[in-house]
Write a protein that holds these residues in place. Structure first.
Motif, PDB file in Angstrom:
ATOM      1  N   LEU A  60       0.825  -1.203   0.000  1.00 35.53           N
ATOM      2  CA  LEU A  60       0.000   0.000   0.000  1.00 35.53           C
ATOM      3  C   LEU A  60       0.863   1.259   0.000  1.00 35.53           C
ATOM      4  O   LEU A  60       0.606   2.202  -0.762  1.00 35.53           O
ATOM      5  N   MET A  61       1.887   1.291   0.842  1.00 37.25           N
ATOM      6  CA  MET A  61       2.756   2.470   0.893  1.00 37.25           C
ATOM      7  C   MET A  61       3.535   2.647  -0.400  1.00 37.25           C
ATOM      8  O   MET A  61       3.684   3.781  -0.891  1.00 37.25           O
ATOM      9  N   ASP A  62       4.009   1.563  -0.974  1.00 41.99           N
ATOM     10  CA  ASP A  62       4.748   1.652  -2.231  1.00 41.99           C
ATOM     11  C   ASP A  62       3.864   2.125  -3.384  1.00 41.99           C
ATOM     12  O   ASP A  62       4.310   2.885  -4.255  1.00 41.99           O
ATOM     13  N   ALA A  63       2.625   1.659  -3.393  1.00 41.30           N
ATOM     14  CA  ALA A  63       1.717   2.051  -4.474  1.00 41.30           C
ATOM     15  C   ALA A  63       1.515   3.565  -4.486  1.00 41.30           C
ATOM     16  O   ALA A  63       1.564   4.206  -5.542  1.00 41.30           O
ATOM     17  N   TRP A  64       1.309   4.145  -3.322  1.00 44.77           N
ATOM     18  CA  TRP A  64       1.086   5.583  -3.259  1.00 44.77           C
ATOM     19  C   TRP A  64       2.372   6.376  -3.492  1.00 44.77           C
ATOM     20  O   TRP A  64       2.355   7.411  -4.182  1.00 44.77           O
ATOM     21  N   SER A  65       3.476   5.909  -2.963  1.00 40.64           N
ATOM     22  CA  SER A  65       4.723   6.668  -3.143  1.00 40.64           C
ATOM     23  C   SER A  65       5.198   6.671  -4.585  1.00 40.64           C
ATOM     24  O   SER A  65       5.959   7.548  -4.998  1.00 40.64           O
ATOM     25  N   ALA A  66       4.722   5.714  -5.375  1.00 32.18           N
ATOM     26  CA  ALA A  66       5.103   5.651  -6.786  1.00 32.18           C
ATOM     27  C   ALA A  66       4.264   6.568  -7.669  1.00 32.18           C
ATOM     28  O   ALA A  66       4.649   6.844  -8.816  1.00 32.18           O
ATOM     29  N   VAL A  67       3.140   7.055  -7.145  1.00 29.89           N
ATOM     30  CA  VAL A  67       2.163   7.729  -8.013  1.00 29.89           C
ATOM     31  C   VAL A  67       1.838   9.159  -7.580  1.00 29.89           C
ATOM     32  O   VAL A  67       1.815  10.078  -8.399  1.00 29.89           O
ATOM     33  N   ILE A  68       1.565   9.399  -6.310  1.00 31.19           N
ATOM     34  CA  ILE A  68       0.988  10.677  -5.890  1.00 31.19           C
ATOM     35  C   ILE A  68       1.959  11.837  -6.083  1.00 31.19           C
ATOM     36  O   ILE A  68       3.155  11.731  -5.810  1.00 31.19           O
ATOM     37  N   LYS A  69       1.401  12.948  -6.559  1.00 28.15           N
ATOM     38  CA  LYS A  69       2.192  14.161  -6.791  1.00 28.15           C
ATOM     39  C   LYS A  69       1.663  15.376  -6.025  1.00 28.15           C
ATOM     40  O   LYS A  69       2.430  16.267  -5.672  1.00 28.15           O
ATOM     41  N   GLU A  70       0.330  15.424  -5.775  1.00 26.15           N
ATOM     42  CA  GLU A  70      -0.213  16.623  -5.158  1.00 26.15           C
ATOM     43  C   GLU A  70      -1.620  16.386  -4.623  1.00 26.15           C
ATOM     44  O   GLU A  70      -2.288  15.414  -4.973  1.00 26.15           O
ATOM     45  N   HIS A  71      -2.036  17.318  -3.747  1.00 24.82           N
ATOM     46  CA  HIS A  71      -3.415  17.413  -3.280  1.00 24.82           C
ATOM     47  C   HIS A  71      -3.957  18.762  -3.747  1.00 24.82           C
ATOM     48  O   HIS A  71      -3.271  19.778  -3.611  1.00 24.82           O
ATOM     49  N   THR A  72      -5.169  18.777  -4.256  1.00 23.24           N
ATOM     50  CA  THR A  72      -5.730  20.009  -4.783  1.00 23.24           C
ATOM     51  C   THR A  72      -7.160  20.224  -4.307  1.00 23.24           C
ATOM     52  O   THR A  72      -7.776  19.340  -3.720  1.00 23.24           O
ATOM     53  N   ASN A  73      -7.681  21.389  -4.583  1.00 23.06           N
ATOM     54  CA  ASN A  73      -9.018  21.872  -4.264  1.00 23.06           C
ATOM     55  C   ASN A  73      -9.087  22.302  -2.800  1.00 23.06           C
ATOM     56  O   ASN A  73      -8.116  22.240  -2.062  1.00 23.06           O
ATOM     57  N   SER A  74     -10.253  22.755  -2.369  1.00 29.12           N
ATOM     58  CA  SER A  74     -10.377  23.506  -1.119  1.00 29.12           C
ATOM     59  C   SER A  74     -10.030  22.716   0.131  1.00 29.12           C
ATOM     60  O   SER A  74      -9.566  23.288   1.118  1.00 29.12           O
ATOM     61  N   ASN A  75     -10.253  21.421   0.130  1.00 31.66           N
ATOM     62  CA  ASN A  75      -9.950  20.621   1.318  1.00 31.66           C
ATOM     63  C   ASN A  75      -8.572  19.976   1.266  1.00 31.66           C
ATOM     64  O   ASN A  75      -8.269  19.097   2.074  1.00 31.66           O
ATOM     65  N   ALA A  76      -7.724  20.426   0.360  1.00 30.07           N
ATOM     66  CA  ALA A  76      -6.389  19.825   0.224  1.00 30.07           C
ATOM     67  C   ALA A  76      -5.570  19.864   1.511  1.00 30.07           C
ATOM     68  O   ALA A  76      -4.948  18.859   1.873  1.00 30.07           O
ATOM     69  N   PRO A  77      -5.529  20.984   2.249  1.00 30.95           N
ATOM     70  CA  PRO A  77      -4.715  20.991   3.470  1.00 30.95           C
ATOM     71  C   PRO A  77      -5.184  19.968   4.498  1.00 30.95           C
ATOM     72  O   PRO A  77      -4.373  19.288   5.137  1.00 30.95           O
ATOM     73  N   LEU A  78      -6.503  19.866   4.670  1.00 29.40           N
ATOM     74  CA  LEU A  78      -7.041  18.929   5.643  1.00 29.40           C
ATOM     75  C   LEU A  78      -6.821  17.481   5.207  1.00 29.40           C
ATOM     76  O   LEU A  78      -6.436  16.628   6.009  1.00 29.40           O
ATOM     77  N   GLN A  79      -7.081  17.193   3.936  1.00 27.52           N
ATOM     78  CA  GLN A  79      -6.854  15.851   3.412  1.00 27.52           C
ATOM     79  C   GLN A  79      -5.400  15.440   3.611  1.00 27.52           C
ATOM     80  O   GLN A  79      -5.100  14.320   4.033  1.00 27.52           O
TER      81      GLN A  79
END
Length: 416
Positions: free
Chosen positions: A154-173
């Motif tokens: 699970l950790m490897d899957a996300w570390s290989a793909v995610i680049k950013e969080h966007t939209n209004s709830n990005a800081p909280l997410q």
């Protein structure tokens, strides 16, 4: 500046509660008509010495929310079939988060808007993080390496793909997911042999999560507290003393602005850097409440669910600091004790006075009392009748599906 709710279903401020005042404070007459509820006479612990100002010279691992001695205690209790750990472990293992058939669902851009609309990867990210943490706990308790491997997957899957969080709830997410990932990573990296991509995971935390949370937020208090929890956990995993110190400073400023004590005076404190006066903070953050009492939080009159988010993040941060040798509990213990006690009192069915949120409280705290209760009552010996009653009633505490998970198992009556 982003503002809004902290609910996965809401990205805008809640409506203010009704205002009823028990009396006018003479010094504030003509300003807001603010009143202070008479305080019950109660013995309070002497003011403790402040924790060290700087991060530890050497970080303790695993050391985000749970330590190795705590994990060893839990493992022993589960193996012995002792309650409440037996039932708490069974609850965790029966949950969807412990499923070995779980398939990760990473995204490059996790987009979270108001009311989680859109929800492009928001739920997937939070739940995959909780699953990674669940699997890490399951690995440690069972020594079945299938769970360690699933956590790594699970950790490897996300570390290989995610680049950013966007939209209004990005800081909280980012704060919610960023609070949970380091818990899983700390257990796996320091108790399991064989995680080749741990460096890539560290890079993900450093480049995607930390920049979003390290500077805090002037939104509702539980936003900043959750973001600060993420920043502290990430800093421990990265062994980043500068970021750790910055996050602790944010915490020390926000907690007094989130939980009121009568010793604060007629008005609640304000968060440093907010640019607000006490009067303006009431209007913006305190839902119009004008009667203040020990343990009232900035979001009590909004609803107890959001209040629970704030209390939980405060407890988590203090717990991590304790493990790291910079124990923040003593300096916030009275605020945390009062906040847990006040909300627990009404959760247990006490009548809400008209001076408190117009005589009505909404929703419930959730499974958030175990960490603070264990630290204050069991370790520090502080009487907490209402909190104890609620904590024991809710056992085993499960998960809020956001950033709180399995805390009867990890912290219920845990002396380590």
């Amino acid at each position: 500046m982003r503002t809004g709710t902290t609910s996965p279903h809401s990205g805008r401020p809640a409506r203010r509660g009704r205002v009823r005042s028990a009396g006018i404070v003479a010094a504030l007459a003509g300003i807001l008509g603010l009143a202070l509820m008479p305080q019950a006479v109660a013995a309070r612990p002497a003011a403790p010495a402040a924790a060290p100002e700087a991060a530890p010279a050497a970080f303790t691992h695993p050391g985000v929310l749970v330590s190795r001695p705590q994990l060893d205690f839990v493992r022993g209790k589960v193996q012995a079939g002792t309650e409440p750990w037996k039932s708490a472990n069974a609850q965790m293992m029966a949950s969807k988060y412990a499923s070995l058939s779980r398939t990760p669902a990473p995204r490059a851009n996790v987009e979270c808007g108001s009311y989680s609309n859109p929800d492009n990867g928001c739920t997937d990210e939070r739940e995959d993080a909780i699953a990674a943490y669940t699997d890490a706990l399951a690995w440690y308790i069972t020594r079945d390496d299938r769970y360690a491997k699933k956590s790594i997957e699970l950790m490897d899957a996300w570390s290989a793909v995610i680049k950013e969080h966007t939209n209004s709830n990005a800081p909280l997410q980012t704060g919610w997911a960023g609070s949970v990932w380091p818990r899983a990573a700390e257990i796996i990296k320091y108790t399991y042999t064989g995680w080749p991509n741990s460096g890539r995971f560290a890079t993900m935390l450093r480049t995607v999560y930390l920049p979003e949370v390290i500077n805090g937020s002037q939104s509702n208090g539980n936003w900043e507290l959750s973001m600060t929890e993420a920043a502290i956990g990430i800093s421990v995993f990265l062994e980043d003393r500068t970021s750790y110190d910055k996050a602790v400073a944010t915490f020390r400023g926000r907690v007094p602005a989130y939980i009121y004590l009568s010793s604060d005076g007629a008005l609640p404190k304000v968060a440093p850097g907010s640019g607000l006066s006490g009067r303006d903070a009431i209007v913006k953050y305190w839902q119009g409440q004008s009667t203040f009492m020990d343990g009232l939080t900035q979001e009590t009159c909004r609803d107890l669910t959001h209040t629970g988010y704030g209390i939980s993040a405060i407890s988590h941060i203090a717990e991590t600091s304790r493990i790291q040798g910079q124990d923040l509990y003593p300096e916030i213990q009275e605020r945390l004790r009062q906040a847990l006690g006040l909300q627990s009192k009404y959760m247990m069915g006490a009548a809400v006075p008209s001076s408190l949120c117009g005589g009505s409280l909404k929703d419930s705290l959730g499974p958030v009392t175990e960490v603070g209760y264990n630290a204050l009552h069991n370790r520090l010996g502080i009487a907490m009748t209402n909190t104890q009653a609620l904590t024991e009633k809710q056992r085993p505490a499960g998960t809020d599906n956001l950033f709180v998970a399995w805390e009867t198992l990890t912290h219920g009556d845990n002396p380590a």
